[in-house]
Scaffold this motif. Structure first.
Motif, PDB file in Angstrom:
ATOM      1  N   GLN A 183       1.065   9.002  13.533  1.00 46.04           N
ATOM      2  CA  GLN A 183       0.150   8.476  12.522  1.00 46.04           C
ATOM      3  C   GLN A 183       0.839   7.399  11.687  1.00 46.04           C
ATOM      4  N   GLN A 184       2.116   7.577  11.394  1.00 48.17           N
ATOM      5  CA  GLN A 184       2.855   6.567  10.648  1.00 48.17           C
ATOM      6  C   GLN A 184       2.898   5.244  11.414  1.00 48.17           C
ATOM      7  N   MET A 185       3.138   5.315  12.714  1.00 47.84           N
ATOM      8  CA  MET A 185       3.160   4.089  13.526  1.00 47.84           C
ATOM      9  C   MET A 185       1.803   3.406  13.485  1.00 47.84           C
ATOM     10  N   THR A 186       0.738   4.180  13.592  1.00 49.41           N
ATOM     11  CA  THR A 186      -0.609   3.633  13.561  1.00 49.41           C
ATOM     12  C   THR A 186      -0.897   2.965  12.212  1.00 49.41           C
ATOM     13  N   LEU A 187      -0.505   3.616  11.123  1.00 50.55           N
ATOM     14  CA  LEU A 187      -0.726   3.047   9.796  1.00 50.55           C
ATOM     15  C   LEU A 187       0.073   1.754   9.611  1.00 50.55           C
TER      16      LEU A 187
ATOM     17  N   ILE B 122       4.673   5.470   3.112  1.00 53.17           N
ATOM     18  CA  ILE B 122       3.911   6.668   3.467  1.00 53.17           C
ATOM     19  C   ILE B 122       4.705   7.846   2.922  1.00 53.17           C
ATOM     20  N   ARG B 123       4.098   8.574   2.002  1.00 50.31           N
ATOM     21  CA  ARG B 123       4.784   9.674   1.335  1.00 50.31           C
ATOM     22  C   ARG B 123       3.865  10.889   1.249  1.00 50.31           C
TER      23      ARG B 123
ATOM     24  N   ILE C 137       0.858  -1.177   0.000  1.00 50.58           N
ATOM     25  CA  ILE C 137       0.000   0.000   0.000  1.00 50.58           C
ATOM     26  C   ILE C 137       0.895   1.227   0.000  1.00 50.58           C
ATOM     27  N   ILE C 138       0.496   2.241  -0.761  1.00 51.33           N
ATOM     28  CA  ILE C 138       1.164   3.531  -0.703  1.00 51.33           C
ATOM     29  C   ILE C 138       0.151   4.546  -0.209  1.00 51.33           C
ATOM     30  N   VAL C 139       0.455   5.164   0.923  1.00 50.01           N
ATOM     31  CA  VAL C 139      -0.370   6.240   1.462  1.00 50.01           C
ATOM     32  C   VAL C 139       0.216   7.549   0.958  1.00 50.01           C
ATOM     33  N   ALA C 140      -0.569   8.292   0.198  1.00 52.27           N
ATOM     34  CA  ALA C 140      -0.167   9.594  -0.331  1.00 52.27           C
ATOM     35  C   ALA C 140      -0.892  10.656   0.480  1.00 52.27           C
TER      36      ALA C 140
END
Length: 163
Positions: A42-46, A58-59, A29-32
């Motif tokens: 939030q990055q840790m949660t994702l 995550i970008r 998955i790529i989170v934009a």
């Protein structure tokens, strides 16, 4: 190639992690999302919400566009997530290889004062997001709403009639 660009307020959650990743059969998955790219919590949660065995990038939106357009990225099957229609529009305008855009869950957490337009039970847009959706609908990319794969795809053009 982006197999699906999904617009979802919550980014990664149960429907995405358990259902869509299996349905789309992508390696990751790529989170934009600019906010997530700059928020360690939030990055840790994702990362915790990402299914075991799937990769997560995550970008920021601009950096994600670079990944999507990179020759190595063009050869990969990618599932992309963002939480705003405006970001989806920016991506769609700059990335030629998108199989479909799913406007799934958006606007429920928007705290703007604008009058919101409700397109269905999961899409409630402020005026800026509505304008972006109308512009997105003009691009030559399949644009639909489908919360889970077992739901029927509803074209956004049908939802936008009389809006």
């Amino acid at each position: 190639m982006i197999i699906q660009l999904r617009v979802d307020d919550r980014l990664i959650h149960g429907q995405v992690a358990l259902v869509w990743t299996k349905e789309l059969n992508t390696p990751g998955i790529i989170v934009a999302n600019d906010g997530a790219a700059n928020n360690e919590m939030q990055q840790m949660t994702l990362h915790m919400a990402t299914p075991t065995g799937k990769k997560l990038l995550i970008r920021s939106v601009d950096d994600a566009i670079k990944v999507f357009n990179n020759p190595k990225g063009k050869a990969m099957r990618m599932f992309a997530l963002t939480n705003s229609v405006q970001d989806a529009l920016k991506i769609a305008q700059q990335v030629p290889a998108i199989e479909g855009i799913n406007i799934a869950n958006v606007g429920r957490f928007d705290e703007s004062k604008d009058d919101k337009v409700k397109l269905n039970n999961t899409i409630m847009l402020n005026q800026a997001e509505l304008a972006a959706l109308k512009e997105l609908a003009q691009l030559n990319i399949p644009l639909f709403s489908q919360v889970v794969p077992s739901n029927t795809q509803v074209t956004i053009k049908n939802l936008l009639k009389n809006k």
